[in-house]
Every structure is written in C-alpha cells, then in structure tokens.
Design an enzyme around this catalytic site. Structure first.
Site, PDB file in Angstrom:
ATOM      1  N   SER A 155       0.804  -1.240   0.000  1.00 42.29           N
ATOM      2  CA  SER A 155       0.000   0.000   0.000  1.00 42.29           C
ATOM      3  C   SER A 155       0.829   1.278   0.000  1.00 42.29           C
ATOM      4  O   SER A 155       0.418   2.285   0.562  1.00 42.29           O
ATOM      5  CB  SER A 155      -0.962   0.045   1.200  1.00 42.29           C
ATOM      6  OG  SER A 155      -1.745  -1.092   1.241  1.00 42.29           O
ATOM      7  N   ILE A 201       6.842 -14.884  -0.157  1.00 38.98           N
ATOM      8  CA  ILE A 201       7.105 -16.179  -0.794  1.00 38.98           C
ATOM      9  C   ILE A 201       6.474 -16.231  -2.183  1.00 38.98           C
ATOM     10  O   ILE A 201       7.089 -16.638  -3.153  1.00 38.98           O
ATOM     11  CB  ILE A 201       6.553 -17.335   0.081  1.00 38.98           C
ATOM     12  CG1 ILE A 201       7.395 -17.437   1.361  1.00 38.98           C
ATOM     13  CG2 ILE A 201       6.560 -18.662  -0.676  1.00 38.98           C
ATOM     14  CD1 ILE A 201       6.885 -18.450   2.358  1.00 38.98           C
ATOM     15  N   PRO A 255      14.720   0.216   7.322  1.00 39.84           N
ATOM     16  CA  PRO A 255      13.847  -0.705   6.577  1.00 39.84           C
ATOM     17  C   PRO A 255      14.164  -0.716   5.080  1.00 39.84           C
ATOM     18  O   PRO A 255      14.120  -1.763   4.437  1.00 39.84           O
ATOM     19  CB  PRO A 255      12.442  -0.150   6.845  1.00 39.84           C
ATOM     20  CG  PRO A 255      12.564   0.628   8.106  1.00 39.84           C
ATOM     21  CD  PRO A 255      13.949   1.198   8.117  1.00 39.84           C
ATOM     22  N   THR A 256      14.511   0.450   4.537  1.00 39.41           N
ATOM     23  CA  THR A 256      14.841   0.509   3.108  1.00 39.41           C
ATOM     24  C   THR A 256      16.148  -0.233   2.836  1.00 39.41           C
ATOM     25  O   THR A 256      16.271  -0.977   1.851  1.00 39.41           O
ATOM     26  CB  THR A 256      14.935   1.981   2.647  1.00 39.41           C
ATOM     27  OG1 THR A 256      13.651   2.556   2.811  1.00 39.41           O
ATOM     28  CG2 THR A 256      15.360   2.096   1.199  1.00 39.41           C
ATOM     29  N   LYS A 267      22.927   8.799   2.859  1.00 42.83           N
ATOM     30  CA  LYS A 267      22.942   7.522   3.566  1.00 42.83           C
ATOM     31  C   LYS A 267      22.281   6.422   2.727  1.00 42.83           C
ATOM     32  O   LYS A 267      22.813   5.313   2.592  1.00 42.83           O
ATOM     33  CB  LYS A 267      22.188   7.707   4.889  1.00 42.83           C
ATOM     34  CG  LYS A 267      22.504   6.662   5.923  1.00 42.83           C
ATOM     35  CD  LYS A 267      21.962   7.127   7.259  1.00 42.83           C
ATOM     36  CE  LYS A 267      22.042   6.018   8.274  1.00 42.83           C
ATOM     37  NZ  LYS A 267      21.409   6.383   9.527  1.00 42.83           N
ATOM     38  N   CYS A 270     -25.424   0.122 -13.212  1.00 41.80           N
ATOM     39  CA  CYS A 270     -25.592  -1.332 -13.280  1.00 41.80           C
ATOM     40  C   CYS A 270     -26.650  -1.798 -12.272  1.00 41.80           C
ATOM     41  O   CYS A 270     -27.831  -1.562 -12.505  1.00 41.80           O
ATOM     42  CB  CYS A 270     -24.254  -2.032 -13.123  1.00 41.80           C
ATOM     43  SG  CYS A 270     -24.225  -3.609 -13.992  1.00 41.80           S
ATOM     44  N   GLN A 330     -30.739  -1.183 -12.234  1.00 38.54           N
ATOM     45  CA  GLN A 330     -31.725  -2.260 -12.075  1.00 38.54           C
ATOM     46  C   GLN A 330     -32.661  -1.956 -10.895  1.00 38.54           C
ATOM     47  O   GLN A 330     -33.871  -2.165 -10.974  1.00 38.54           O
ATOM     48  CB  GLN A 330     -31.009  -3.599 -11.875  1.00 38.54           C
ATOM     49  CG  GLN A 330     -30.172  -4.007 -13.102  1.00 38.54           C
ATOM     50  CD  GLN A 330     -29.364  -5.295 -12.888  1.00 38.54           C
ATOM     51  OE1 GLN A 330     -29.323  -5.848 -11.804  1.00 38.54           O
ATOM     52  NE2 GLN A 330     -28.704  -5.742 -13.953  1.00 38.54           N
ATOM     53  N   ARG A 340     -24.721  -9.971 -15.339  1.00 39.30           N
ATOM     54  CA  ARG A 340     -25.402 -11.129 -15.948  1.00 39.30           C
ATOM     55  C   ARG A 340     -26.827 -10.774 -16.350  1.00 39.30           C
ATOM     56  O   ARG A 340     -27.343 -11.265 -17.321  1.00 39.30           O
ATOM     57  CB  ARG A 340     -25.518 -12.270 -14.931  1.00 39.30           C
ATOM     58  CG  ARG A 340     -24.278 -13.002 -14.687  1.00 39.30           C
ATOM     59  CD  ARG A 340     -24.469 -14.466 -14.315  1.00 39.30           C
ATOM     60  NE  ARG A 340     -23.195 -15.095 -14.549  1.00 39.30           N
ATOM     61  CZ  ARG A 340     -22.159 -14.963 -13.729  1.00 39.30           C
ATOM     62  NH1 ARG A 340     -22.279 -14.275 -12.631  1.00 39.30           N
ATOM     63  NH2 ARG A 340     -21.006 -15.531 -14.026  1.00 39.30           N
ATOM     64  N   HIS A 379     -20.948   0.353 -17.166  1.00 41.08           N
ATOM     65  CA  HIS A 379     -20.170   1.076 -16.153  1.00 41.08           C
ATOM     66  C   HIS A 379     -19.413   2.246 -16.796  1.00 41.08           C
ATOM     67  O   HIS A 379     -18.288   2.070 -17.247  1.00 41.08           O
ATOM     68  CB  HIS A 379     -19.142   0.130 -15.520  1.00 41.08           C
ATOM     69  CG  HIS A 379     -19.736  -0.935 -14.682  1.00 41.08           C
ATOM     70  ND1 HIS A 379     -19.806  -0.851 -13.312  1.00 41.08           N
ATOM     71  CD2 HIS A 379     -20.295  -2.124 -15.015  1.00 41.08           C
ATOM     72  CE1 HIS A 379     -20.374  -1.946 -12.835  1.00 41.08           C
ATOM     73  NE2 HIS A 379     -20.671  -2.730 -13.855  1.00 41.08           N
ATOM     74  N   GLU A 436     -17.974   4.604 -15.390  1.00 39.13           N
ATOM     75  CA  GLU A 436     -16.825   5.013 -14.570  1.00 39.13           C
ATOM     76  C   GLU A 436     -15.498   4.441 -15.046  1.00 39.13           C
ATOM     77  O   GLU A 436     -14.442   4.981 -14.736  1.00 39.13           O
ATOM     78  CB  GLU A 436     -17.071   4.655 -13.087  1.00 39.13           C
ATOM     79  CG  GLU A 436     -17.004   3.178 -12.724  1.00 39.13           C
ATOM     80  CD  GLU A 436     -18.315   2.413 -12.917  1.00 39.13           C
ATOM     81  OE1 GLU A 436     -19.166   2.873 -13.693  1.00 39.13           O
ATOM     82  OE2 GLU A 436     -18.465   1.343 -12.305  1.00 39.13           O
TER      83      GLU A 436
END
Ligand code: GLN
Length: 539
Positions: free
Chosen positions: A16, A151, A193-194, A226, A384, A388, A465, A510, A512
């Site tokens: 994220s 993994i 961490p980097t 650094k 959609c 309906q 559908r 759709h 969008e």
C-alpha cells in the site's frame, strides 16, 4: 522487441505504498516526453483474475474494453495516461500456472520435469514481453505486485532478474519503492527498513537503479547520502515521494525530483522533448480552486472500503474539476438505509448515485434511495445494479406492480423486471462468464444521454449477468421511464431515464471505467452540471 525499454517497478517494506500511482506517474511523464508507453501489472495471487474476488478483499474489479476483469491499478493507468489497456496488461500467478499446466497436459514440454525455474519463470517472461510484441510501445512499465520477500512473489523477482540479461542493461531498469518511516519519539526519519529491503532485492540478484522513497517528511541531504551509500546507488537516484492530499499531484512531484530525467538517461533515451503537461497543470489548478461545492451520496454495500468504488470516486473528481466544483462524497450503507431514516441520512445531499453490486444484501436500501430521488426530484445516477434497482422501484411504486424484482434476488417472482439473458441461463461456472467489456449502444435523440454524449453511438464497458426485461419496456415508456440507450444487436436496454425529472438516469454499463483526468466522462460531467444548475436555481 528490439530496443524496447522495460521498467520494472518493485516494492518493499510494506504494501500500500502506492506502486500503482508511482508507475502511472512515471508513465505520464514519459508519455509527455513523447514516448509510446504502456503499463502492465503482475499480481502474485493464485486467482486467475480478480473477477471472483470479494471487493472487500481486493477493492474494485476493473474491466477493460476487451472484457478482462483486472486489478484496480489498471484503472489508475488508464485514468493517468489516457490509454486503453487489455487482458495482456494484467497477469496473475494463477494465470501463469494455468498456462503452464495446460501446456504440460498438451504434451508441450516433451517429457521434461516441469519446474518453477525455468518453466514458470519462462512463462512469466513471455508475458512480460508479449505486450511489446503485439504493439508498438517504446517503453513498457511493469509493476510487480506484492513486496520483495513475499514467498509468492519469488518467481516474479527471479524473472525480473533474468529479464535484465534478455534485454541488456540499457533496456532494463528497476525502480524500487520503499517507505522511510518517521519516528515521532526521536523526531527522525529512518532508513534501515529501506536498507533491508534493498538487501532482500540483492539476495534475489536485483540491484535497483532508482529508489523511490515514500515519506511523510522531506528527505534531507544526509538521508539521501545515507540511502545512496547503503543501497549502492547514486544520490540523484534517490527520489523522494512525499505524502500528498491528491494522487494527481504525484506526477508533478516526481517531475520536481527529476525522476523522468533519471529514467530516460539510464535507458539512453533522449529527453529533448519538452514535457507537455500544461493540461495536467490546469487540472491541478482547478482541483485546488473550486468555485462550487456539491454533496453527493454514494449508496452501496461495500462502503467501508472506498477502493471498492474507486473508479466512481475518481470519475467524480475528474468531472468536478472540469466544472470547477468540489464534490464531497457521502458514503451511505445501503444495508442501513430505510424509509424511516432516509430523510435524515440524505439531508443536505444534492445528488444520489446508487452503486453497482452483486447479491441481495442492501437491495432494499438501494430501492428506497431510488424512490427518494425520484419523488423528491433529486438528481439520480444508477450504475448497473443501481439502474436495475431504479427499474424495480419504478415497477413497484409507479406501475403498482408490487411483486416486481430481479430474478437474481427472487427466482420465481411474478414480474421479473430484471432477468437473465437466454445465453446466461445455462452458465454454471463463475469466473469470466458475465457480459464483459465494451458493447455498442445507440442513443436516442432528445434524451439526457444524448445531451451528455452528443453522439448517436457509443461504446461502454459491461460487467453483469442480468438485463432489463423487454416484456415490460412499452409499459415503462408509456408511464415515463424511457430507454434512451439500446443495443440493437443484442436487443437489450442499456440506459433508462425518467421524463419528468431534472436528471434521473441509469446505465446497465459502467461509465466510470472510461473517465480519465484529461477526458472526464460525459455522463458524470452532465450529472454534476445539472446538479449544480439545480442547486443554483437555474433549472
Ligand atoms: N448483479 C447485477 C447483475 O449481475 C448487477 C451487476 C453490477 O452491478 N455490476 O446483472
């Protein structure tokens, strides 16, 4: 594939961090520099595609013109770069394994033991390069989902390592995105961490060329030194990616850090073209200086996770910016909406959008919202399932057919206003079997839809559908709900709208999925414009 340039964007430390936005921003800058660019995403999960995943798990499922159900990052790519993507732009581990296993069953490996290396990695690499063989792209950006060290991502990283040798160093670039956390107790930014993340990448045999560092605070020279020293890169290849309030500011932030120049120079590409970003800058200026403000309610059942409606939310931003209007979105849970509380919940709301969805949860609330908007003459946009629900509401309350429903929710309902198309009835498997991708739609003149599109024929993307049941069309039209968009070939209703209402429209498709920064969607723009006019007493 000769001389095609490949940029791989990898991630570390945490997920994220916005790899999709960084990839799209690099794409914007390189496209502005005059290059033909595309972006693809490789996802490490085992689903063949995200089509069968719950939106709570993975956010929105983005649909391309060719009907691929893809990761929502492809939406960012299309919105930022104003390009169209396809199935080739999104590949998962599931698809890779599926391809390899099918080939094994077909006897294509000639008695060999089929292994992760070389068979899976070869299949991954073929898919890395496939897009450049079919099209004339000069630069292909490939985002690798997940983080280094996972993994399940390992075969992808191994394939990236090998790709450098296939392509040659001047055609290959690895950009690694990491996090520089800020420790408030000591008031410091931390690089460790980097450092570890880059070590992990080195273990996989990949030396990143450029580091993009997500941070809450500016990176000073010491921090950059650094990072350069410990991560084996030049100081000018340490790029700061500071937190910002709009994803659309990221391309300009990357430009300020000279990311495009570093990329082009490393790939031996010319940077003589001036970067044409006037339109983008104009967009940002409008974004910062709205003249109007609207409150729009989004009625949906996955509202706790706004990513589930990503493209809708972004489409509102694009249309709002075009009209210098700040759109405040109010997320309303259809589950909790009732005839008793709707007045309170939708107080001060200028317009209502009922969102797409699957399954019966929250349907009642969506129908109540459609009724409210119809009766109170509040601008209404149903997408959609939203369309309906508006049709079911119209049947129940205007046509007085109380026992109306979609057969999705009630198999033996007396009035199946929304029903399965014949060719959908026999389908038992779930993945990739809906009406998917772009379909033609003919627009009726003198309709809201025509006013918005100013075209008689459009192409829009579908993912559903069920369809409007034509047995009821004539009755609907005589009572004021017309079909203003129709697919003649399939004989299906694509758009409905109300006659005696300032703006009440539903689309089976759709819209969008086709809105972008530089080309906001005409229906969203028209919806917002009409809502502004209504609010200002101009309608
Ligand atoms: N569930 C409805 C259908 O399948 C609507 C789907 C949607 O909103 N995308 O037709």
């Amino acid at each position: 594939m000769k001389n095609r340039k490949f940029i791989f964007v990898t991630g570390g430390v945490t997920s994220s961090l916005g790899k999709g936005i960084i990839s799209a921003s690099i794409g914007v800058l390189l496209k502005s520099a005059g290059y033909k660019v595309t972006i693809q995403k490789f996802d490490p999960y085992l689903n063949i595609d995200p089509g069968t995943m719950n939106p709570y798990e993975h956010g929105e499922c983005y649909v391309t013109d060719d009907g691929a159900e893809t990761d929502l990052d492809l939406g960012h790519y299309e919105r930022f770069l104003d390009i169209t993507t396809s199935q080739d732009n999104n590949v998962t581990t599931g698809r890779i394994y599926n391809n390899v296993i099918n080939k094994e069953r077909e006897g294509k490996f000639l008695g060999k033991t089929v292994q992760v290396i070389p068979h899976i990695t070869d299949e991954i690499k073929n898919n890395f390069y496939k897009i450049s063989k079919k099209n004339k792209f000069e630069i292909i950006i490939t985002e690798i989902g997940g983080c280094i060290g996972d993994i399940e991502s390992l075969p992808f990283f191994e394939a990236v390592r090998q790709a450098k040798f296939d392509l040659g160093p001047s055609n290959f670039l690895c950009i690694h995105l990491t996090l520089i956390p800020y420790l408030s107790a000591s008031g410091e930014l931390k690089t460790k961490p980097t450092q570890h993340s880059v070590k992990k990448l080195l273990e996989a045999g990949i030396q990143p060329d450029i580091l993009v560092c997500r941070t809450q605070h500016l990176l000073n020279s010491d921090i950059r030194n650094k990072l350069a020293l410990f991560c084996n890169i030049l100081k000018k290849d340490v790029i700061e990616s500071i937190d910002t309030d709009s994803i659309y500011k990221v391309p300009m932030l990357m430009k300020k850090e000279n990311l495009h120049k570093r990329v082009l120079s490393k790939l031996n590409l010319n940077c003589s073209n001036p970067i044409i970003i006037n339109k983008w800058n104009k967009f940002l200026k409008n974004l910062e200086n709205p003249k109007e403000e609207l409150n729009i309610a989004i009625i949906g059942k996955y509202i706790e996770l706004h990513d589930a409606y990503k493209s809708i939310a972004e489409s509102f931003i694009h249309a709002g910016v075009k009209l210098s209007c700040k759109i405040k979105l109010f997320w309303v849970s259809s589950d909790k909406l009732s005839a008793n509380n709707i007045n309170k919940r939708l107080k001060n709301i200028d317009g209502v959008l009922v969102a797409p969805g699957f399954g019966s949860r929250g349907i009642k609330g969506k129908i109540i919202a459609a009724k409210y908007a119809r009766e109170k003459k509040i601008p209404f946009f149903g997408i959609c399932l939203g369309m309906q629900c508006a049709c079911i509401e119209f049947a129940k309350n205007v046509l007085k057919m109380k026992d109306s429903n979609s057969t999705e929710f009630m198999k033996d309902v007396k009035n199946p206003i929304i029903d399965l198309m014949e060719d959908q009835k026999s389908i038992k498997i779930k993945g990739g079997t809906m009406r998917l991708g772009a379909y033609k739609c003919q627009i009726k003149k003198n309709s809201i839809a025509y006013k918005a599109y100013r075209k008689k024929e459009i192409y829009e993307r579908h993912r559903h559908r069920y369809e409007f049941n034509n047995d009821y069309l004539q009755l609907f039209e005589t009572k004021g709900m017309i079909s203003s968009g129709f697919n003649k070939k399939l004989g299906v209703v694509e758009i409905v709208e109300l006659k005696n209402h300032p703006w009440f429209l539903g689309t089976q498709y759709h819209p969008e999925y086709k809105s972008s920064v530089l080309n906001p969607h005409p229906l969203f723009t028209n919806f917002i414009q009409s809502t502004i006019n209504l609010k200002n007493g101009k309608q």
